[in-house]
Design a protein around this motif. Sequence first.
Motif, PDB file in Angstrom:
ATOM      1  N   VAL A 151     -31.578   1.354 -34.237  1.00 25.66           N
ATOM      2  CA  VAL A 151     -30.242   1.360 -33.644  1.00 25.66           C
ATOM      3  C   VAL A 151     -29.957  -0.061 -33.187  1.00 25.66           C
ATOM      4  N   LEU A 152     -28.943  -0.674 -33.807  1.00 26.44           N
ATOM      5  CA  LEU A 152     -28.689  -2.099 -33.631  1.00 26.44           C
ATOM      6  C   LEU A 152     -27.210  -2.364 -33.381  1.00 26.44           C
ATOM      7  N   ASP A 153     -26.881  -3.629 -33.188  1.00 31.47           N
ATOM      8  CA  ASP A 153     -25.490  -4.061 -33.207  1.00 31.47           C
ATOM      9  C   ASP A 153     -25.224  -4.566 -34.618  1.00 31.47           C
ATOM     10  N   LEU A 154     -24.561  -3.754 -35.418  1.00 34.16           N
ATOM     11  CA  LEU A 154     -24.322  -4.090 -36.820  1.00 34.16           C
ATOM     12  C   LEU A 154     -22.971  -4.774 -37.035  1.00 34.16           C
ATOM     13  N   LYS A 155     -22.383  -5.255 -35.941  1.00 32.36           N
ATOM     14  CA  LYS A 155     -21.108  -5.972 -36.009  1.00 32.36           C
ATOM     15  C   LYS A 155     -20.012  -5.088 -36.587  1.00 32.36           C
ATOM     16  N   THR A 156     -19.755  -5.180 -37.886  1.00 34.44           N
ATOM     17  CA  THR A 156     -18.607  -4.487 -38.473  1.00 34.44           C
ATOM     18  C   THR A 156     -18.987  -3.246 -39.281  1.00 34.44           C
ATOM     19  N   ARG A 157     -20.247  -2.874 -39.306  1.00 30.93           N
ATOM     20  CA  ARG A 157     -20.694  -1.703 -40.068  1.00 30.93           C
ATOM     21  C   ARG A 157     -21.133  -0.591 -39.125  1.00 30.93           C
ATOM     22  N   TRP A 158     -20.886   0.644 -39.518  1.00 31.69           N
ATOM     23  CA  TRP A 158     -21.376   1.778 -38.734  1.00 31.69           C
ATOM     24  C   TRP A 158     -22.850   2.020 -39.015  1.00 31.69           C
ATOM     25  N   ALA A 159     -23.275   1.708 -40.204  1.00 26.58           N
ATOM     26  CA  ALA A 159     -24.673   1.932 -40.571  1.00 26.58           C
ATOM     27  C   ALA A 159     -24.976   1.138 -41.832  1.00 26.58           C
ATOM     28  N   SER A 160     -26.259   1.030 -42.144  1.00 27.42           N
ATOM     29  CA  SER A 160     -26.670   0.353 -43.371  1.00 27.42           C
ATOM     30  C   SER A 160     -28.032   0.892 -43.796  1.00 27.42           C
ATOM     31  N   CYS A 161     -28.323   0.716 -45.075  1.00 23.41           N
ATOM     32  CA  CYS A 161     -29.603   1.134 -45.638  1.00 23.41           C
ATOM     33  C   CYS A 161     -30.288  -0.112 -46.188  1.00 23.41           C
ATOM     34  N   SER A 162     -31.432  -0.475 -45.613  1.00 24.79           N
ATOM     35  CA  SER A 162     -32.135  -1.692 -46.019  1.00 24.79           C
ATOM     36  C   SER A 162     -32.921  -1.470 -47.310  1.00 24.79           C
ATOM     37  N   GLU A 163     -33.301  -2.562 -47.948  1.00 21.71           N
ATOM     38  CA  GLU A 163     -34.084  -2.463 -49.180  1.00 21.71           C
ATOM     39  C   GLU A 163     -35.440  -1.820 -48.932  1.00 21.71           C
ATOM     40  N   ASP A 164     -35.940  -1.918 -47.682  1.00 23.24           N
ATOM     41  CA  ASP A 164     -37.226  -1.296 -47.348  1.00 23.24           C
ATOM     42  C   ASP A 164     -37.076   0.165 -46.924  1.00 23.24           C
ATOM     43  N   LYS A 165     -35.864   0.744 -47.163  1.00 26.38           N
ATOM     44  CA  LYS A 165     -35.554   2.149 -46.882  1.00 26.38           C
ATOM     45  C   LYS A 165     -35.459   2.477 -45.395  1.00 26.38           C
ATOM     46  N   MET A 166     -35.280   1.447 -44.582  1.00 24.65           N
ATOM     47  CA  MET A 166     -34.977   1.676 -43.176  1.00 24.65           C
ATOM     48  C   MET A 166     -33.487   1.967 -43.041  1.00 24.65           C
ATOM     49  N   LEU A 167     -33.153   2.957 -42.231  1.00 20.02           N
ATOM     50  CA  LEU A 167     -31.753   3.260 -41.969  1.00 20.02           C
ATOM     51  C   LEU A 167     -31.373   2.666 -40.619  1.00 20.02           C
ATOM     52  N   ASN A 168     -30.313   1.886 -40.614  1.00 20.67           N
ATOM     53  CA  ASN A 168     -29.853   1.193 -39.416  1.00 20.67           C
ATOM     54  C   ASN A 168     -28.506   1.770 -38.987  1.00 20.67           C
ATOM     55  N   PHE A 169     -28.351   2.041 -37.704  1.00 17.28           N
ATOM     56  CA  PHE A 169     -27.118   2.601 -37.188  1.00 17.28           C
ATOM     57  C   PHE A 169     -26.587   1.748 -36.039  1.00 17.28           C
ATOM     58  N   HIS A 170     -25.281   1.590 -36.008  1.00 19.25           N
ATOM     59  CA  HIS A 170     -24.661   0.863 -34.908  1.00 19.25           C
ATOM     60  C   HIS A 170     -24.687   1.744 -33.660  1.00 19.25           C
ATOM     61  N   TRP A 171     -25.006   1.138 -32.506  1.00 20.56           N
ATOM     62  CA  TRP A 171     -25.050   1.919 -31.270  1.00 20.56           C
ATOM     63  C   TRP A 171     -23.700   2.551 -30.946  1.00 20.56           C
ATOM     64  N   LYS A 172     -22.607   1.958 -31.421  1.00 23.54           N
ATOM     65  CA  LYS A 172     -21.283   2.507 -31.143  1.00 23.54           C
ATOM     66  C   LYS A 172     -21.083   3.885 -31.769  1.00 23.54           C
ATOM     67  N   THR A 173     -21.841   4.176 -32.810  1.00 24.28           N
ATOM     68  CA  THR A 173     -21.711   5.472 -33.479  1.00 24.28           C
ATOM     69  C   THR A 173     -22.021   6.619 -32.527  1.00 24.28           C
ATOM     70  N   MET A 174     -22.808   6.358 -31.480  1.00 29.53           N
ATOM     71  CA  MET A 174     -23.151   7.406 -30.524  1.00 29.53           C
ATOM     72  C   MET A 174     -21.954   7.845 -29.688  1.00 29.53           C
ATOM     73  N   MET A 175     -20.841   7.170 -29.785  1.00 23.31           N
ATOM     74  CA  MET A 175     -19.628   7.587 -29.096  1.00 23.31           C
ATOM     75  C   MET A 175     -18.862   8.642 -29.887  1.00 23.31           C
ATOM     76  N   ALA A 176     -19.156   8.774 -31.160  1.00 20.23           N
ATOM     77  CA  ALA A 176     -18.415   9.680 -32.042  1.00 20.23           C
ATOM     78  C   ALA A 176     -18.900  11.124 -31.900  1.00 20.23           C
ATOM     79  N   PRO A 177     -18.070  12.088 -32.305  1.00 20.89           N
ATOM     80  CA  PRO A 177     -18.504  13.496 -32.308  1.00 20.89           C
ATOM     81  C   PRO A 177     -19.683  13.702 -33.258  1.00 20.89           C
TER      82      PRO A 177
END
Length: 228
Positions: A151-177
């Motif tokens: 869980v990171l600050d991804l700036k302008t993305r809600w989430a991303s999938c890295s080449e190493d298969k790690m899934l990254n999510f923006h902390w702001k997403t936790m505000m959504a339903p």
Amino acid sequence: MKRTYKDITYTLKQSKRKTLSIYIEADSSVSVLAPESKTISDIEKVIENKRYWVYKELAEKEMLNAARIKRDFVNGQGFLYLGKSYRLSIVDTQDVPLKLLNGYFCLRQNDVETAEKSFIDFYRQKGMKKFAARMRYYQEMLGVRPAGVRVLDLKTRWASCSEDKMLNFHWKTMMAPMKIIDYVVVHELVHLIYPNHTDAFWNEVDKILPDYTERKEWLKENGVSLDI
């Protein structure tokens, strides 16, 4: 690398990917992801073909960003968590800087000056557990095995999938339903199967979330309100 084609300024990133994609980011910047084999001329031919789509998307982003909510760290201000708004209560003492208690976000008086960091820390801590749980639920349906969650600050993305298969999510997403969080999780898990937004990608998302277009549209329209 920033470049400009006519009146469109874009950030170019080239890699070993097979297809070219254009993204309009949440802050109205334009990103182009292209294969290493593509020349600037090739890339700008695609931009030319999609120029009016870019204009339309930028106009929509500008309108949505104009509705951005500015929140102050004062008693009674509402802050979002899992789609619900909770009022802020400044308290004299408590064991942690910020906690959700009895329907209020309780912020310790001594931490008002660092309130933004306290909220980010709260969302990141809760997000690690929530995203991991939803990933475990949906990965079984899709037959995929992500390497882990961040869980990171991804700036302008809600989430991303890295080449190493790690899934990254923006902390702001936790505000959504929760249904929007589920959409973001499924979206990234499907990227483990289909790296690009092809028809096959969206068909796979549709199998898990038949109403994904509604969830996607909600995030597009309401994403600017997910902020502190």
